[in-house]
Design an enzyme around this catalytic site. Structure first.
Site, PDB file in Angstrom:
ATOM      1  N   GLU A 181       2.847  -6.766 -61.590  1.00 65.01           N
ATOM      2  CA  GLU A 181       2.174  -6.181 -60.303  1.00 65.01           C
ATOM      3  C   GLU A 181       1.866  -6.887 -59.096  1.00 65.01           C
ATOM      4  O   GLU A 181       1.043  -7.127 -58.690  1.00 65.01           O
ATOM      5  CB  GLU A 181       0.846  -5.648 -60.526  1.00 65.01           C
ATOM      6  CG  GLU A 181      -0.400  -4.553 -59.382  1.00 65.01           C
ATOM      7  CD  GLU A 181      -1.448  -4.533 -59.800  1.00 65.01           C
ATOM      8  OE1 GLU A 181      -1.338  -3.914 -61.215  1.00 65.01           O
ATOM      9  OE2 GLU A 181      -2.024  -3.637 -59.022  1.00 65.01           O
ATOM     10  N   SER A 200       0.024  -1.149 -55.672  1.00 61.26           N
ATOM     11  CA  SER A 200      -0.620  -0.162 -56.630  1.00 61.26           C
ATOM     12  C   SER A 200      -1.149   1.316 -56.122  1.00 61.26           C
ATOM     13  O   SER A 200      -1.421   0.956 -54.891  1.00 61.26           O
ATOM     14  CB  SER A 200      -1.860  -0.619 -57.071  1.00 61.26           C
ATOM     15  OG  SER A 200      -2.490   0.105 -58.086  1.00 61.26           O
ATOM     16  N   ARG A 211       1.092 -12.427 -53.696  1.00 62.71           N
ATOM     17  CA  ARG A 211       2.492 -12.369 -54.932  1.00 62.71           C
ATOM     18  C   ARG A 211       3.518 -11.912 -54.757  1.00 62.71           C
ATOM     19  O   ARG A 211       4.732 -12.460 -54.963  1.00 62.71           O
ATOM     20  CB  ARG A 211       2.055 -10.926 -55.481  1.00 62.71           C
ATOM     21  CG  ARG A 211       0.476 -11.165 -56.751  1.00 62.71           C
ATOM     22  CD  ARG A 211       0.507 -10.162 -57.507  1.00 62.71           C
ATOM     23  NE  ARG A 211      -1.091 -10.546 -58.328  1.00 62.71           N
ATOM     24  CZ  ARG A 211      -1.674  -9.705 -58.701  1.00 62.71           C
ATOM     25  NH1 ARG A 211      -0.538  -8.564 -59.524  1.00 62.71           N
ATOM     26  NH2 ARG A 211      -2.199 -10.380 -59.754  1.00 62.71           N
ATOM     27  N   ARG A 213     -11.742 -11.354 -54.639  1.00 61.47           N
ATOM     28  CA  ARG A 213     -11.749 -11.075 -56.391  1.00 61.47           C
ATOM     29  C   ARG A 213     -12.795 -11.852 -56.987  1.00 61.47           C
ATOM     30  O   ARG A 213     -11.674 -13.157 -57.592  1.00 61.47           O
ATOM     31  CB  ARG A 213     -10.592 -10.935 -56.683  1.00 61.47           C
ATOM     32  CG  ARG A 213     -10.469  -9.320 -56.311  1.00 61.47           C
ATOM     33  CD  ARG A 213      -9.192  -8.240 -56.836  1.00 61.47           C
ATOM     34  NE  ARG A 213      -8.912  -7.349 -55.664  1.00 61.47           N
ATOM     35  CZ  ARG A 213      -7.441  -6.260 -55.364  1.00 61.47           C
ATOM     36  NH1 ARG A 213      -7.763  -6.543 -56.969  1.00 61.47           N
ATOM     37  NH2 ARG A 213      -7.382  -5.889 -55.157  1.00 61.47           N
ATOM     38  N   ARG A 226      -3.204 -15.008 -59.683  1.00 62.82           N
ATOM     39  CA  ARG A 226      -4.541 -14.566 -59.552  1.00 62.82           C
ATOM     40  C   ARG A 226      -5.629 -15.376 -58.831  1.00 62.82           C
ATOM     41  O   ARG A 226      -6.429 -16.269 -60.188  1.00 62.82           O
ATOM     42  CB  ARG A 226      -4.805 -13.906 -61.474  1.00 62.82           C
ATOM     43  CG  ARG A 226      -6.174 -13.091 -61.063  1.00 62.82           C
ATOM     44  CD  ARG A 226      -6.281 -13.412 -63.466  1.00 62.82           C
ATOM     45  NE  ARG A 226      -5.142 -12.908 -63.358  1.00 62.82           N
ATOM     46  CZ  ARG A 226      -4.808 -11.169 -63.953  1.00 62.82           C
ATOM     47  NH1 ARG A 226      -5.590 -10.718 -62.511  1.00 62.82           N
ATOM     48  NH2 ARG A 226      -4.005 -10.459 -63.973  1.00 62.82           N
TER      49      ARG A 226
END
Length: 430
Positions: free
Chosen positions: A352, A355, A394, A265, A280
């Site tokens: 998070e 999801s 994560r 990403r 991130r």
RNA sequence: GGAGAGGUGGCCGAGUGGUUGAAGGCGCAGCACUGGAAAUGCUGUUUAGGGCAACUUAACGAGGGUUCGAAUCCCUCCCUCUCCGCCA
């Protein structure tokens, strides 16, 4: 993609539900639809006559008439006139249809009726919380990147040299931990009924359009400039697209897949945020769960999907909460989403880690993924769902922080010990 | 990268520019036959758009063109396969 028929038949309802996300105006779209149908009517009448002429001429010639006869000649004349008229109508219709398609592709999914109304993430609703008893009480908790660097298992600085910021290199026990997590998560999800796939992670524009990343979010993905290929931002895209343009027999449903893939990403627009650590990154690993189901079952399938993701956190004894996203925070393609947020002690917040979304027929419509019920006329769109089970990086961050001990070492969660062949990560561990 | 072959319905596979949305087969569904089944026979079986309906339009990899009429002829592009080269 929304159903143009639904928009046509119940415009107020569609408009209202879109507005619960943010401002959208479906008026231009409805006007286009109206124009298109008028044009279509005229065009198909002309074509009907043209087909008729074609048949007549054929019959007469076959019956032995001279092609130069006046009767045939005048039919040909009429045919030519129709062709001229069509050559004006067709481009118009095509152009309008392309416009409509563009507008439709830019419209997000309708939030489900049960999705809480709200403008932003502050109005998301916590629906469950698990594992309070595992929240570490140590006051001197360190952020995971400090633990990782002092244990010598994470290296960010050298990764900048190799690539850029927002990349990491895992070393020794760090790499082993990542690999163990991947294996552990896959084993669990396979046991839960998901069939593992390893899809391509360079994917084409059509695939990204079907799942909804394109056309609106082009700046979020890495693109290979010389080819029509992008780096997959999530395995959701290649796995969902495995069935694009297919008609699946109803008996084949539901289809469950899990996939381990790296994800890429660009994180455009998040320059200041989460600049340190594993939270991130431009490249990270994820186990993704993807379901293709009969529409009548998608709600219960969604609940089950969330449980499958939760099971990993529970097995690792990581404290988390379940958040239901409100209409304003819902992803573009999703009708309903639960986020799982894991406790990160250094930040004192939940972050998070998964999801889980129900896209209903939104992606299926964009990708034409349908199923056929024997004896029933026509086809229906499947419902697609997906969720992380889980984001691996994560998860590692959460383990490093939640399992750290006062002496700087990190305990290995019990469920992982057999995978990692050790029960504690110490400095110099390799 | 070089040379060649090919892309037709759920699948296999025909297809001469003229009622071909597409033969034939497989598969599937229904009916008949049977005590029941197998075998056999008959019938049906693509998708999408418009219309209350009768009906109508579109689609043979994609896009253009020729023609009254294109799966069929011409052009461009995409993809797949085979052989050679290179390569993990």
């Amino acid at each position: 993609m929304l159903d143009i028929k639904q928009i046509r038949e119940t415009p107020q309802i569609v408009q209202e539900r879109l507005n619960s996300r943010s401002d959208y105006d479906i008026q231009p779209l409805m006007q286009l639809d109206q124009q298109i149908r008028e044009l279509e009517g005229m065009r198909s009448q002309l074509q009907a006559r043209s087909n008729e002429i074609g048949k007549l001429v054929g019959q007469k010639i076959k019956a032995g008439l001279n092609p130069q006869q006046p009767e045939i000649h005048s039919l040909r004349e009429e045919g030519n006139q129709i062709k001229t008229q069509l050559s004006e109508l067709e481009p118009q219709e095509k152009d309008l249809k392309a416009q409509l398609e563009t507008l439709l592709l830019a419209l997000p999914n309708l939030p489900s009726a049960s999705t809480p109304i709200g403008e932003s993430e502050t109005e998301n609703v916590e629906v469950n919380r698990w594992g309070d008893e595992y929240i570490p009480q140590n006051p001197d908790i360190l952020p995971h990147w400090e633990i990782g660097e002092s244990l010598g298992i994470l290296n960010f600085e050298r990764s900048v040299k190799v690539a850029q910021s927002r990349f990491v290199t895992l070393i020794g026990a760090g790499a082993a931990l990542e690999r163990a997590l991947i294996q552990f998560m896959l084993d669990r999800q396979i046991a839960a009924g998901y069939v593992e796939v390893m899809p391509p992670i360079l994917i084409n524009t059509q695939s990204l359009t079907a799942t909804g990343q394109l056309p609106k979010f082009a700046e979020e993905s890495f693109k290979c400039a010389d080819d029509d290929l992008w780096l997959a931002p999530t395995a959701e895209v290649p796995v969902t697209n495995l069935y694009r343009n297919e008609i699946i027999a109803a008996e084949e449903l539901p289809i469950y897949h899990c996939a381990y893939t790296p994800c890429f990403r660009r994180e455009a627009g998040s320059y200041g945020r989460d600049t340190r650590g594993l939270i991130r990154l431009h490249q990270f690993n994820k186990i993704e769960l993807v379901k293709f189901v009969h529409p009548s079952t998608s709600e219960q399938e969604h609940q089950q999907l969330v449980q499958n993701a939760e099971a990993i956190l529970q097995a690792l004894q990581l404290p988390y909460r379940v958040i239901e996203l409100c209409t304003g925070d819902l992803g573009f393609s999703s009708a309903k989403t639960y986020d799982l947020e894991v406790w990160l002690p250094s930040a004192g917040t939940y972050r998070e880690i998964s999801s889980c979304s129900n896209f209903m027929d939104f992606q299926a419509r964009r990708g034409s993924i349908r199923f056929k019920e024997a004896g029933k006329k026509g086809t229906q769109f499947v419902h697609t769902l997906n969720g992380s089970g889980l984001a691996v990086g994560r998860t590692m961050a959460a383990i490093l922080e939640n399992y750290q001990q006062p002496n700087g070492t990190v305990r290995v969660p019990q469920a992982l010990q057999s995978y990692l062949k050790r029960d504690v990560l110490t400095n110099g561990a390799s």
